[in-house]
Design a protein around this motif. Structure first.
Motif, PDB file in Angstrom:
ATOM      1  N   PRO B 101       0.816  -1.227   0.000  1.00  0.00           N
ATOM      2  CA  PRO B 101       0.000   0.000   0.000  1.00  0.00           C
ATOM      3  C   PRO B 101       0.848   1.274   0.000  1.00  0.00           C
ATOM      4  O   PRO B 101       0.342   2.349  -0.325  1.00  0.00           O
ATOM      5  N   THR B 102       2.135   1.154   0.365  1.00  0.00           N
ATOM      6  CA  THR B 102       3.002   2.328   0.328  1.00  0.00           C
ATOM      7  C   THR B 102       3.287   2.745  -1.115  1.00  0.00           C
ATOM      8  O   THR B 102       3.344   3.930  -1.430  1.00  0.00           O
ATOM      9  N   PHE B 103       3.433   1.746  -1.982  1.00  0.00           N
ATOM     10  CA  PHE B 103       3.855   2.057  -3.357  1.00  0.00           C
ATOM     11  C   PHE B 103       2.732   1.948  -4.379  1.00  0.00           C
ATOM     12  O   PHE B 103       2.922   2.280  -5.542  1.00  0.00           O
ATOM     13  N   MET B 104       1.556   1.458  -3.948  1.00  0.00           N
ATOM     14  CA  MET B 104       0.473   1.271  -4.912  1.00  0.00           C
ATOM     15  C   MET B 104      -0.759   2.080  -4.551  1.00  0.00           C
ATOM     16  O   MET B 104      -0.965   2.448  -3.401  1.00  0.00           O
ATOM     17  N   LEU B 166       5.513   4.309  -7.198  1.00  0.00           N
ATOM     18  CA  LEU B 166       6.808   3.720  -7.532  1.00  0.00           C
ATOM     19  C   LEU B 166       7.688   4.738  -8.243  1.00  0.00           C
ATOM     20  O   LEU B 166       7.185   5.580  -8.981  1.00  0.00           O
ATOM     21  N   PRO B 167       9.023   4.663  -8.042  1.00  0.00           N
ATOM     22  CA  PRO B 167       9.902   5.508  -8.845  1.00  0.00           C
ATOM     23  C   PRO B 167       9.764   5.115 -10.311  1.00  0.00           C
ATOM     24  O   PRO B 167       9.632   3.933 -10.618  1.00  0.00           O
ATOM     25  N   ALA B 294      21.033   2.806  -7.489  1.00  0.00           N
ATOM     26  CA  ALA B 294      21.396   2.874  -8.911  1.00  0.00           C
ATOM     27  C   ALA B 294      20.915   1.621  -9.636  1.00  0.00           C
ATOM     28  O   ALA B 294      20.293   1.705 -10.697  1.00  0.00           O
ATOM     29  N   ALA B 295      21.179   0.457  -9.064  1.00  0.00           N
ATOM     30  CA  ALA B 295      20.862  -0.802  -9.752  1.00  0.00           C
ATOM     31  C   ALA B 295      19.364  -0.970  -9.989  1.00  0.00           C
ATOM     32  O   ALA B 295      18.950  -1.623 -10.950  1.00  0.00           O
ATOM     33  N   MET B 296      18.534  -0.397  -9.126  1.00  0.00           N
ATOM     34  CA  MET B 296      17.085  -0.542  -9.279  1.00  0.00           C
ATOM     35  C   MET B 296      16.492   0.502 -10.226  1.00  0.00           C
ATOM     36  O   MET B 296      15.332   0.383 -10.619  1.00  0.00           O
ATOM     37  N   THR B 297      17.271   1.516 -10.566  1.00  0.00           N
ATOM     38  CA  THR B 297      16.759   2.584 -11.427  1.00  0.00           C
ATOM     39  C   THR B 297      16.208   2.066 -12.758  1.00  0.00           C
ATOM     40  O   THR B 297      15.117   2.474 -13.171  1.00  0.00           O
TER      41      THR B 297
END
Lengths: 323, 323, 323
Positions: B101-104, B166-167, B294-297
């Motif tokens: 629920p934080t990101f959606m 989400l980013p 960085a890796a998740m960007t």
């Protein structure tokens, strides 16, 4: 090990300083699997020369500093004496120390990074060794690859750490067919040598000759398989249509070189079937190196020796008996 | 566990409802390694408060719903009673329920996702526990990270699931040197608290104080190492030149907090060498968190506690004896 | 295996050529877990038909060539006779041989790739089998996924290898809500069949019927679970709001099909609890397939059966006893 090293062994045993120097040298030698201080010395000189000639003395110094940090950390963690004496806790640290100044701008924090990277590479080595002993497989240069990737990726988040020589992150674009062009003999020979020196992140012909000498004094088969790996790597890359600039810079060849030495001269006993098996792996290393270059593009980091590590693991894990 | 909990233990043993409540509370407590219902209660109140104050009550409710789903799934799968009673099948589910629920965006399907995510997190927990017992290493919050990553990545393919917070996926861009700016005392203190509350995905100072209280009632060393982890994390991040906004939001600090607790107060017996070893890992957690960002960007997903899991694994796997 | 195959068994045992043909057929059958030459034959005909009908005969030929290369490599490596006779060293090679011509442009080097990929898939199979026997878990189609990913990624670096049918690498963009539209009965039925045939990378209805027949002659439960997997996959994907075009092409359904067969009819003994457990995994396979589509976007490669492999591993690793 050859008997002629007996005097050095005697000396090392008699002095804790010389024993420490011996550990450092063997640490360098283990980058190409040689538990041999003379190999280590020749490798070290080769890289120092290559760094100096390339106007990057900080690379050779970084290697030494990280090697010291790693070896001291290993001693502080009281790791097994046999592994320590064989240089097993040095080679990943040494490579971390070469890689960081290669891809980052000089700064005080770079030197913190070098010392810190060398130290934690030992923890990662211990972690992976413990994990992979389940399958009786060597961890190779995986600790170097993992730690260097993390430290280089981390530069994106910290303004004190500038990864100025890193490839820019971007979208993968397939090679332009025009990029592959004829490979003349001179370029072939240049690619042969740089493929060997790029094992230590250096594109320097004379250094490669010293590296070959360092291999030969310890293990003639290792030197032969290094050359075979370079030749097979070059031919495969060119036949598949790789960009000639990558080939002559040795960037498609250092992984096959390491794979060929590891499978052909270190972990299996040489024989016809082992040679064929090693050649299969060597060719795969070229393709996987191409795959890694693509796979790392979104992350903007170099592939290092990941292709060698992955392919060699895949060819060691079956634990085949070639009799 | 303290003797003063004897009355509660007696109560729990006498009633299956209270035993279930006890399991839920310990499940929350295990997010910070505390097999203690009072810690769990304090953590739960802290997060409920933080969610409410942030105008996101669905986060606290999501945590509870997933915790219920996970614990019931574990019971249905007839997992080991000891692990169930210690809350080991609850903490990953609880975190999944906070994260989704934080990101959606709120929707009916979000609640399906929360229940489903809580349930499958237990299967993943069982899978990884079975895998990692080969090396006698705890799986930490890896099930939470893996399942949440998969569920959040999946939102890209399904229009009923909107990952609105989400980013955005994008190209990695190194930090602009101007982004790092002075860190004043007030910001430092704010970052200290949010580094602790972000363990539960909340940037809320008062909640952090309750979380510290929850740690202290169960284990004073754990509370101390949480603070040490936060301080070391902040100083490291600032010294390396991190963006101050990330620091004050606690986004570079929650991984070091967890690493410091795990290595300093849970898995090794405290001592001078363990403290140094834990500090090394704590500093590495900051850098790896930068690397994970960085890796998740390219994937457009949050890093969650991946940096803590990776670094703590690397520092547990060597199975060192610090005597 | 049914007694009616006794005559074939007798024949195979009497001739090394027929034994080899038997190994090839079982290799094809093992793509859907059937150690049965008739299943293999029906699968092979189905795929040949689908390839021919789709104007891509090179796909069926590629499968056969890689299957030959893989089986011969396994024999040369002197792998265990039992595994060889059960077709365990054929199914990954066969899939590699179907995948490469599906995503790449025909050329001489493509055929080198097919032979080489089939051969090294056996090494990867041996490597992963040795690794995963630590947990007594099958490696499924992981060797196929790993080798095909590496070979396809590698095409970016070599101009002689054109991955012309590969998805272009790009930035992940969440699905446009308008993309999900009503799913009519005809589309549903089409999606049902293509979900089954996409296990072999083909979107071809009649082929799917032959595949179901091939399953049924060997294991009725396998055929039933294939259908259940397809239905549950379709419903889940549609309910979550997937793009209907993906659904009718079977691209969200082949992973659930494989997961349902594996968990429902192969690795656990059927029962009410196993059915529920398998359904949980089947639903998760749909979401993870959505996640994999997103995760592979930056790399520009297809997801293959990675979602099935990951989810089935997670549901096998707990080693639960459902009695």
């Amino acid at each position: 090990m050859n008997k002629s090293y007996a005097w050095w062994e005697g000396l090392s045993a008699s002095s804790s300083v010389l024993r420490f120097v011996d550990r450092l040298l063997r640490g360098v030698g283990q980058v190409m699997f040689q538990d041999n201080p003379l190999s280590g010395l020749l490798f070290f000189i080769a890289i120092a020369w290559g760094s100096w000639a390339g106007g990057m003395p900080q690379v050779a110094i970084g290697g030494l500093v990280a090697l010291l940090a790693g070896t001291l950390t290993a001693q502080w963690l009281r790791v097994d004496e046999a592994g320590l004496n064989a240089g097993l806790y040095g080679f990943n640290a040494y490579l971390v120390g070469l890689a960081l100044p290669t891809f980052m701008e000089p700064s005080l924090l770079l030197w913190f990074y070098v010392v810190f990277g060398g130290a934690v590479s030992v923890v990662v080595m211990l972690a992976l060794v413990n994990m992979f002993k389940t399958w009786n497989v060597s961890v190779l240069t995986a600790p170097f690859v993992l730690i260097t990737w993390l430290l280089l990726l981390g530069t994106n988040a910290f303004s004190g750490l500038q990864g100025s020589a890193l490839p820019a992150a971007g979208i993968i674009v397939p090679i332009d067919p025009a990029a592959a062009n004829p490979l003349h003999l001179g370029e072939f020979l240049k690619g042969l040598l740089t493929s060997i020196s790029q094992v230590f992140l250096k594109g320097h012909g004379p250094a490669a000759l010293l590296l070959l000498a360092g291999l030969a004094v310890s293990s003639l088969p290792a030197a032969v398989f290094a050359l075979v790996g370079a030749v097979v790597g070059l031919i495969t890359a060119h036949a598949l249509g790789a960009e000639s600039q990558l080939i002559t810079a040795g960037l498609l060849g250092f992984n096959p070189v390491l794979t060929a030495i590891a499978l052909g001269a270190v972990f299996y006993r040489p024989g016809v079937r082992v040679v064929i098996y090693s050649l299969l792996a060597t060719v795969l290393s070229v393709i996987v190196q191409g795959a890694m270059i693509a796979a790392m593009t979104p992350f903007g980091i170099p592939t290092l020796t990941a292709a060698f590590v992955l392919v060699t693991w895949l060819f060691l894990l079956p634990a085949l008996k070639f009799e």
